[in-house]
Motif scaffolding. Sequence first.
Motif, short mmCIF file in Angstrom:
data_model
loop_
_atom_site.label_atom_id
_atom_site.label_comp_id
_atom_site.label_asym_id
_atom_site.label_seq_id
_atom_site.Cartn_x
_atom_site.Cartn_y
_atom_site.Cartn_z
N GLY A 139 0.72 -1.20 0.10
CA GLY A 139 0.19 -0.02 0.01
C GLY A 139 0.65 1.44 -0.01
N SER A 140 1.70 1.23 0.71
CA SER A 140 2.75 2.44 0.62
C SER A 140 3.33 2.75 -0.67
CB SER A 140 3.90 2.22 1.73
OG SER A 140 4.96 3.24 1.80
N ARG A 141 3.67 1.66 -1.24
CA ARG A 141 4.29 2.04 -2.67
C ARG A 141 3.13 2.34 -3.65
NH1 ARG A 141 8.87 -1.31 -4.42
NH2 ARG A 141 7.92 -1.56 -6.30
N VAL A 142 2.01 1.78 -3.46
CA VAL A 142 0.97 2.39 -4.50
C VAL A 142 0.72 3.99 -3.75
CG1 VAL A 142 -1.34 2.20 -4.92
CG2 VAL A 142 -0.07 0.38 -4.61
N LEU A 143 0.67 4.30 -2.75
CA LEU A 143 0.48 5.80 -2.10
C LEU A 143 1.72 6.51 -2.78
CD1 LEU A 143 -0.86 5.34 1.21
CD2 LEU A 143 -2.10 5.98 -0.82
N GLN A 144 2.74 6.02 -2.60
CA GLN A 144 4.09 6.82 -3.08
C GLN A 144 3.78 7.35 -4.58
OE1 GLN A 144 7.95 5.30 -1.75
NE2 GLN A 144 6.70 4.01 -0.35
N HIS A 145 3.34 6.21 -5.53
CA HIS A 145 3.25 6.48 -7.06
C HIS A 145 2.05 7.57 -7.11
CE1 HIS A 145 5.76 3.05 -7.53
NE2 HIS A 145 5.80 3.32 -9.00
N ILE A 146 0.99 7.50 -6.24
CA ILE A 146 0.01 8.47 -6.46
C ILE A 146 0.47 9.99 -6.02
CG2 ILE A 146 -2.17 9.07 -5.56
CD1 ILE A 146 -2.76 6.15 -5.40
N VAL A 147 1.18 9.93 -5.00
CA VAL A 147 1.56 11.22 -4.70
C VAL A 147 2.66 11.69 -5.64
CG1 VAL A 147 2.91 12.58 -2.64
CG2 VAL A 147 1.15 10.91 -2.09
N GLU A 148 3.40 11.05 -6.29
CA GLU A 148 4.50 11.35 -7.20
C GLU A 148 3.79 11.94 -8.61
OE1 GLU A 148 8.29 9.67 -9.21
OE2 GLU A 148 7.62 8.83 -7.75
N MET A 149 2.81 11.22 -8.94
CA MET A 149 2.07 11.43 -10.27
C MET A 149 1.01 12.12 -10.70
SD MET A 149 4.55 9.43 -11.84
CE MET A 149 4.11 9.65 -13.43
N PHE A 150 0.23 12.28 -9.43
CA PHE A 150 -0.91 13.01 -9.73
C PHE A 150 -0.67 14.51 -9.15
CE2 PHE A 150 -2.69 9.09 -9.74
CZ PHE A 150 -3.97 8.98 -9.85
N GLY A 186 4.40 17.13 -2.31
CA GLY A 186 3.13 17.76 -1.86
C GLY A 186 3.37 19.45 -1.83
N THR A 187 2.31 20.12 -1.58
CA THR A 187 2.09 21.36 -1.69
C THR A 187 2.87 22.00 -0.48
OG1 THR A 187 0.02 21.67 -0.55
CG2 THR A 187 -0.15 21.42 -2.79
N GLU A 188 3.07 23.59 -0.41
CA GLU A 188 3.79 24.09 0.40
C GLU A 188 3.03 24.03 1.81
OE1 GLU A 188 5.21 28.67 1.79
OE2 GLU A 188 4.74 28.14 -0.23
N VAL A 189 1.65 23.87 1.71
CA VAL A 189 0.91 23.92 3.00
C VAL A 189 0.80 22.72 3.67
CG1 VAL A 189 -1.59 24.13 3.59
CG2 VAL A 189 -0.79 25.71 2.15
N GLN A 190 0.77 21.44 2.74
CA GLN A 190 1.09 20.20 3.17
C GLN A 190 2.34 19.92 3.86
OE1 GLN A 190 0.05 18.05 -0.32
NE2 GLN A 190 -2.01 18.19 -0.32
N ARG A 191 3.49 20.53 3.38
CA ARG A 191 4.60 20.33 3.82
C ARG A 191 4.92 21.10 5.17
NH1 ARG A 191 6.48 21.76 -1.43
NH2 ARG A 191 7.35 23.66 -0.78
N ARG A 192 4.32 22.25 5.30
CA ARG A 192 4.34 22.94 6.49
C ARG A 192 3.61 22.02 7.61
NH1 ARG A 192 2.33 27.25 4.96
NH2 ARG A 192 4.09 28.49 4.54
#
Length: 306
Positions: A139-150, A186-192
């Motif tokens: 699941g973590s690998r799938v989420l990493q692909h989603i966060v990277e590609m979307f 992620g966005t700046e808000v998410q990183r913060r």
Amino acid sequence: RPPAGPRARRPGCATAGATAVQRYGQGGRVVLHMGCLAEQALDDTCIAKHALLLAHDRNLFAVVVRSLEESQNDKAAARLLGAFRGHVWEAVQCAHASRVLEAGITRLRPADCRFIAQEILEAPVAPNGPAVAARLLSGSRVLQHIVEMFEAAEIETLVSALLAEAASLARDHFGRCALQHVLEYGTEVQRRRLTESLAAQAATLCHEGQAGALLATALRCAPEESRDRLAAAVMAVPSVLPRLSRTRRGHSLPLALVEGVAGPAVAQAAVQELLKHAPALRGGRFGRRVMAPYWPTLKKGICGGA
């Protein structure tokens, strides 16, 4: 009654078997024995028809992945991946089927595989689908692909679900990998927001010694104000830098501080703290890596470390 002779082969079986094995290896022969095809070659239409079944088999999931990657166009690839609609959560929990989801996310446009993120988000598990998926290797690998590609706007709700459980995910090995991708893409808000959460539990994470890479990524990617707050929280933990410098998973944090990602003042303070333990750090390869720029000075005795 005369004894029955050998059963006659059905026309085309030998040719179909040879074609399948030549294209897909041993997996192709197994597919033929399953009865998917008897008189024709193993083509993409057949694979798409049985994709969900094949994807869960450790010997056959590679057939689906290869067919997805070699699809002639996006329409064919989307049709193959469409077999997972309504079955994404089941695939996310499978070490083999999840590889097909990863290949689909990489191969297709986000619009064609948005249903994957949506079904993970809507999974009927507590505390929430993304947080549960992040604790699984697959699941973590799938989420990493989603966060990277979307695009960030497309998965804002999914990332928010991860951030809501950031305190617990930061203490989980696979959860930390998913959070690192949020920091990187992620966005700046998410990183913060994530960095603030990490700063609040910096003492616990540093004592456990497993989150060095996550904290180092936060220092490199976070907005300046949040980064400084995290650096101050780490530096406030007594003797944490020498201890983390001797571990494989922890040494990336003091290395980032020494390199000055949190500013020259913090870097100087980190170096002074580490120089007090220079003889002990010399005994380990990770300690030597952190202190590599300072060994020539130490050898000359200027800093009093050796």
